[in-house]
Design a protein around this motif. Structure first.
Motif, PDB file in Angstrom:
ATOM      1  N   ARG A   1     -13.027  36.339 -11.528  1.00  0.00           N
ATOM      2  CA  ARG A   1     -13.998  35.711 -12.295  1.00  0.00           C
ATOM      3  C   ARG A   1     -15.666  36.531 -12.171  1.00  0.00           C
ATOM      4  N   MET A   2     -15.664  37.057 -11.048  1.00  0.00           N
ATOM      5  CA  MET A   2     -16.576  37.797 -10.720  1.00  0.00           C
ATOM      6  C   MET A   2     -16.710  39.030 -10.354  1.00  0.00           C
ATOM      7  N   ASN A   3     -16.185  39.869 -11.596  1.00  0.00           N
ATOM      8  CA  ASN A   3     -16.768  41.136 -11.811  1.00  0.00           C
ATOM      9  C   ASN A   3     -16.326  42.420 -10.834  1.00  0.00           C
ATOM     10  N   GLY A   4     -15.948  42.103  -9.957  1.00  0.00           N
ATOM     11  CA  GLY A   4     -15.877  42.504  -8.400  1.00  0.00           C
ATOM     12  C   GLY A   4     -16.593  42.602  -7.939  1.00  0.00           C
ATOM     13  N   ARG A   5     -17.976  41.288  -7.861  1.00  0.00           N
ATOM     14  CA  ARG A   5     -18.891  41.320  -6.483  1.00  0.00           C
ATOM     15  C   ARG A   5     -17.781  40.635  -5.585  1.00  0.00           C
ATOM     16  N   ALA A   6     -17.910  39.982  -4.285  1.00  0.00           N
ATOM     17  CA  ALA A   6     -17.388  39.954  -3.103  1.00  0.00           C
ATOM     18  C   ALA A   6     -18.052  39.188  -2.339  1.00  0.00           C
ATOM     19  N   PRO A   7     -18.556  37.888  -2.429  1.00  0.00           N
ATOM     20  CA  PRO A   7     -19.409  36.896  -2.157  1.00  0.00           C
ATOM     21  C   PRO A   7     -19.143  36.565  -0.496  1.00  0.00           C
ATOM     22  N   ILE A   8     -20.011  36.090  -0.179  1.00  0.00           N
ATOM     23  CA  ILE A   8     -19.948  35.943   1.438  1.00  0.00           C
ATOM     24  C   ILE A   8     -19.023  34.593   1.518  1.00  0.00           C
ATOM     25  N   TRP A   9     -17.754  34.197   2.122  1.00  0.00           N
ATOM     26  CA  TRP A   9     -17.374  33.010   2.014  1.00  0.00           C
ATOM     27  C   TRP A   9     -17.349  32.578   3.297  1.00  0.00           C
ATOM     28  N   THR A  10     -17.412  31.149   3.389  1.00  0.00           N
ATOM     29  CA  THR A  10     -16.617  30.325   4.862  1.00  0.00           C
ATOM     30  C   THR A  10     -15.720  29.377   4.248  1.00  0.00           C
ATOM     31  N   GLU A  11     -14.907  28.997   4.989  1.00  0.00           N
ATOM     32  CA  GLU A  11     -13.305  27.928   4.626  1.00  0.00           C
ATOM     33  C   GLU A  11     -13.066  27.385   5.079  1.00  0.00           C
ATOM     34  N   LEU A  12     -13.393  26.040   5.113  1.00  0.00           N
ATOM     35  CA  LEU A  12     -13.164  25.126   6.236  1.00  0.00           C
ATOM     36  C   LEU A  12     -12.005  23.762   6.056  1.00  0.00           C
ATOM     37  N   GLY A  13     -11.290  24.033   6.665  1.00  0.00           N
ATOM     38  CA  GLY A  13     -10.767  22.621   7.502  1.00  0.00           C
ATOM     39  C   GLY A  13     -11.405  20.688   7.354  1.00  0.00           C
ATOM     40  N   VAL A  14     -11.570  20.409   6.548  1.00  0.00           N
ATOM     41  CA  VAL A  14     -11.775  18.964   7.141  1.00  0.00           C
ATOM     42  C   VAL A  14     -10.872  17.926   6.854  1.00  0.00           C
ATOM     43  N   ALA A  15     -11.576  16.539   7.028  1.00  0.00           N
ATOM     44  CA  ALA A  15     -10.703  15.593   7.157  1.00  0.00           C
ATOM     45  C   ALA A  15     -10.302  15.267   6.265  1.00  0.00           C
ATOM     46  N   ALA A  16     -11.572  15.115   5.775  1.00  0.00           N
ATOM     47  CA  ALA A  16     -12.008  13.530   4.467  1.00  0.00           C
ATOM     48  C   ALA A  16     -12.716  14.742   3.388  1.00  0.00           C
ATOM     49  N   LEU A  17     -13.033  14.389   1.945  1.00  0.00           N
ATOM     50  CA  LEU A  17     -13.719  15.151   1.227  1.00  0.00           C
ATOM     51  C   LEU A  17     -14.277  13.102   0.192  1.00  0.00           C
ATOM     52  N   GLY A  18     -15.157  14.041  -0.497  1.00  0.00           N
ATOM     53  CA  GLY A  18     -15.423  12.674  -0.813  1.00  0.00           C
ATOM     54  C   GLY A  18     -15.055  11.794  -1.770  1.00  0.00           C
ATOM     55  N   ALA A  19     -14.555  11.686  -2.232  1.00  0.00           N
ATOM     56  CA  ALA A  19     -13.619  10.402  -3.556  1.00  0.00           C
ATOM     57  C   ALA A  19     -11.929  11.157  -3.268  1.00  0.00           C
ATOM     58  N   PRO A  20     -11.975   9.979  -3.142  1.00  0.00           N
ATOM     59  CA  PRO A  20      -9.918   9.397  -3.595  1.00  0.00           C
ATOM     60  C   PRO A  20      -9.306  10.769  -4.047  1.00  0.00           C
ATOM     61  N   GLY A  21      -8.003  11.363  -3.306  1.00  0.00           N
ATOM     62  CA  GLY A  21      -7.241  12.192  -4.184  1.00  0.00           C
ATOM     63  C   GLY A  21      -8.612  13.426  -4.129  1.00  0.00           C
ATOM     64  N   MET A  22      -9.286  13.406  -3.448  1.00  0.00           N
ATOM     65  CA  MET A  22      -9.646  14.996  -3.216  1.00  0.00           C
ATOM     66  C   MET A  22      -9.298  15.648  -2.559  1.00  0.00           C
ATOM     67  N   ARG A  23      -8.929  16.712  -3.135  1.00  0.00           N
ATOM     68  CA  ARG A  23      -8.909  18.292  -1.335  1.00  0.00           C
ATOM     69  C   ARG A  23      -9.401  19.359  -1.976  1.00  0.00           C
ATOM     70  N   VAL A  24     -10.414  19.697  -2.633  1.00  0.00           N
ATOM     71  CA  VAL A  24     -11.121  20.821  -2.134  1.00  0.00           C
ATOM     72  C   VAL A  24     -12.681  20.436  -3.125  1.00  0.00           C
ATOM     73  N   GLU A  25     -13.040  21.155  -2.333  1.00  0.00           N
ATOM     74  CA  GLU A  25     -14.531  20.838  -2.631  1.00  0.00           C
ATOM     75  C   GLU A  25     -15.315  22.493  -2.402  1.00  0.00           C
ATOM     76  N   ILE A  26     -16.027  23.228  -3.283  1.00  0.00           N
ATOM     77  CA  ILE A  26     -16.579  24.501  -3.584  1.00  0.00           C
ATOM     78  C   ILE A  26     -18.463  23.904  -4.021  1.00  0.00           C
ATOM     79  N   ARG A  27     -18.805  24.864  -2.861  1.00  0.00           N
ATOM     80  CA  ARG A  27     -20.202  24.918  -3.648  1.00  0.00           C
ATOM     81  C   ARG A  27     -20.893  26.010  -3.255  1.00  0.00           C
ATOM     82  N   VAL A  28     -21.462  26.797  -4.113  1.00  0.00           N
ATOM     83  CA  VAL A  28     -21.971  27.744  -3.524  1.00  0.00           C
ATOM     84  C   VAL A  28     -23.535  28.789  -4.389  1.00  0.00           C
ATOM     85  N   THR A  29     -23.657  29.326  -3.623  1.00  0.00           N
ATOM     86  CA  THR A  29     -26.172  29.936  -3.874  1.00  0.00           C
ATOM     87  C   THR A  29     -25.607  30.890  -5.023  1.00  0.00           C
ATOM     88  N   ALA A  30     -26.309  31.257  -5.581  1.00  0.00           N
ATOM     89  CA  ALA A  30     -26.452  32.586  -6.453  1.00  0.00           C
ATOM     90  C   ALA A  30     -28.284  32.829  -6.910  1.00  0.00           C
TER      91      ALA A  30
END
Length: 137
Positions: free
Chosen positions: A105-134
């Motif tokens: 998706r990023m046409n060769g751009r390599a953003p900075i990225w922080t990948e965190l493991g968490v104990a829970a997210l905001g909805a039942p059944g949710m396993r991933v959440e992605i937040r970006v700055t553009a």
């Protein structure tokens, strides 16, 4: 400084705004910040497969960015939050699928990225959440 513009996307964004009172994105000048996006559909349901959920979260990020006049090619910073496969390790699949989606998706751009493991997210059944700055050029 420009006045902040807030964006609520159709479907899931409207539902979340109604339920929880927040917007999906804010744009101030050329900077776009988005709320964390899960791999939900417009009914806030999640796929069974983790890889499908991650891809759908990327799709949702793309949809929110578009509402604010940005694309994945404008993204400079990514935070991703994952329910780990193991308490000591997020697992191989999330990182692999995230990297595949960056390359796709990023046409060769390599953003900075922080990948965190968490104990829970905001909805039942949710396993991933992605937040970006553009930054829109």
């Amino acid at each position: 400084m420009s006045e902040p513009q807030f964006f609520i996307t159709p479907g899931a964004g409207e539902k979340l705004h109604g339920m929880l009172g927040y917007s999906q994105a804010v744009r101030i000048g050329d900077r776009v910040e988005i709320s964390g996006q899960g791999g939900w559909n417009d009914d806030l349901e999640f796929p069974e497969d983790l890889e499908d959920e991650i891809v759908r979260a990327f799709d949702n990020v793309e949809r929110v960015l578009a509402a604010a006049g940005a694309t994945w090619a404008d993204v400079v910073h990514v935070n991703s939050y994952h329910l780990p496969d193991d308490p000591a390790y997020i697992g191989e699949r999330p990182g692999r699928v995230m990297a595949e989606q960056f390359r796709k998706r990023m046409n060769g751009r390599a953003p900075i990225w922080t990948e965190l493991g968490v104990a829970a997210l905001g909805a039942p059944g949710m396993r991933v959440e992605i937040r970006v700055t553009a930054v829109v050029a």
